[in-house]
Enzyme design. Structure first.
Site, PDB file in Angstrom:
ATOM      1  CE  LYS A   1      38.587  46.470  34.519  1.00 19.49           C
ATOM      2  NZ  LYS A   1      39.254  47.736  34.877  1.00 19.49           N
TER       3      LYS A   1
ATOM      4  CD  GLU B   1      37.876  50.994  41.443  1.00 24.01           C
ATOM      5  OE1 GLU B   1      38.148  50.650  40.273  1.00 24.01           O
ATOM      6  OE2 GLU B   1      38.722  51.019  42.363  1.00 24.01           O
TER       7      GLU B   1
HETATM    8  O1  KIV Z   1      42.666  46.491  38.129  1.00 23.31           O
HETATM    9  C1  KIV Z   1      41.722  46.031  38.770  1.00 23.31           C
HETATM   10  O2  KIV Z   1      41.856  45.146  39.624  1.00 23.31           O
HETATM   11  C2  KIV Z   1      40.397  46.589  38.519  1.00 23.31           C
HETATM   12  C3  KIV Z   1      39.311  46.219  39.468  1.00 23.31           C
HETATM   13  C4  KIV Z   1      39.471  46.968  40.731  1.00 23.31           C
HETATM   14  C5  KIV Z   1      37.970  46.414  38.882  1.00 23.31           C
HETATM   15  O3  KIV Z   1      40.218  47.321  37.591  1.00 23.31           O
END
Ligand code: KIV
Length: 271
Positions: free
Chosen positions: A120, A189
């Site tokens: 991600k 978010e």
């Molecule tokens: O790092 C994380 O936990 C996240 C979530 C808040 C989506 O990116």
């Protein structure tokens, strides 16, 4: 005959099918073997090895300090525990923004060394080249828009993003761009729930919300927050499903009392 249980693993294809048939996707963060094993056995669809490890595991104020090596350490522990869930790993700050070559190198290290299933990245058009380059190597990519914690010093605050029309329009365009690039999903978010719903309707890939209301395709929370371990963090979007701070404090206090009094170990607890 194989002695191994055959577990139907969650894949990007299955996540897409879940969106298509209107089944919500459940996602939580995890950073270590023991907790990942519990989440997976409980039936969670997706585990995110988030760079929130920087906050909840390492005690940093932001997600910025965590390194790629540290993320790979967490991701390796999680991947070893998981039989069914789809495991996504955040590429941390500073390991994909410089160039698409750097981004690809980071993604490949994560995939090769950890055994996770996808990465991600935070951001929209400004990281398009990096997203495309990672995807070109066959690595599934999830986007992350709205409040992107790696940019906290640009925002200056953790308040709701994209309330203004211009930022909302840009977010919708970025979501469409990430879909066109080939991302398998996007985290939204802390944005207004109407906007998140519109994005989930506009794009065909799964949209996972955190503080983005109910109109999206799934929800993610930081595990320590929803289990009541991080008590001081109390945003409106957070529902606590346990009060582990109190449970653990109670158990540790009892242990201390029993050790001090000599009650532990007893006759049955010795060899
Ligand atoms: O790092 C994380 O936990 C996240 C979530 C808040 C989506 O990116």
């Amino acid at each position: 005959m194989s002695i191994h249980k055959t577990v139907k693993k969650v894949t990007t294809h299955q996540l897409q099918e879940m969106k298509n048939r209107g089944e919500k996707i459940s996602m939580l963060t995890a950073y270590d073997y023991s907790m990942a094993r519990i989440l997976d056995a409980a039936g969670i669809d997706v585990i995110l090895v988030g760079d929130s490890a920087s906050n909840v595991m390492a005690g940093n104020e932001t997600t910025l300090p965590i390194t790629l090596d540290q993320m790979i350490y967490h991701a390796t522990s999680v991947a070893k525990a998981v039989e069914r869930a789809f495991v996504i790993v955040d590429i941390p700050f500073g390991y994909y923004q410089g160039s698409s070559t750097e981004a690809l190198r980071s993604a490949i290290r994560i995939m090769k060394e950890s055994g996770a299933h996808a990465v991600k990245v935070e951001g929209g058009r400004e990281i398009k080249d990096s997203v495309l380059r990672i995807l070109s190597a066959g690595v599934p990519v999830m986007g992350h828009l709205g409040l992107t914690p790696q940019s906290i010093y640009k925002f200056g605050t953790y308040t709701v993003r994209a309330r203004e029309e211009e930022e909302a329009k840009r977010l919708v365009e970025d979501a469409q761009m990430l879909e066109e690039c080939g991302c398998f999903g996007i985290v939204l978010e802390k944005i207004p729930s109407q906007l998140a719903k519109k994005v989930a309707e506009d794009v065909s890939i799964p949209i996972i919300g955190i503080g983005a209301g109910p109109g999206v395709d799934g929800q993610v929370l930081v595990m320590q927050d929803m289990l009541g371990i991080t008590k001081e963090f109390q945003p409106r979007f957070l529902r606590r499903y346990a009060d582990l701070d109190s449970t653990i404090t109670g158990a540790v206090s009892s242990y201390i009392k029993d050790v001090k009094s000599g009650d532990f170990p007893n006759d049955q607890e010795k060899y």
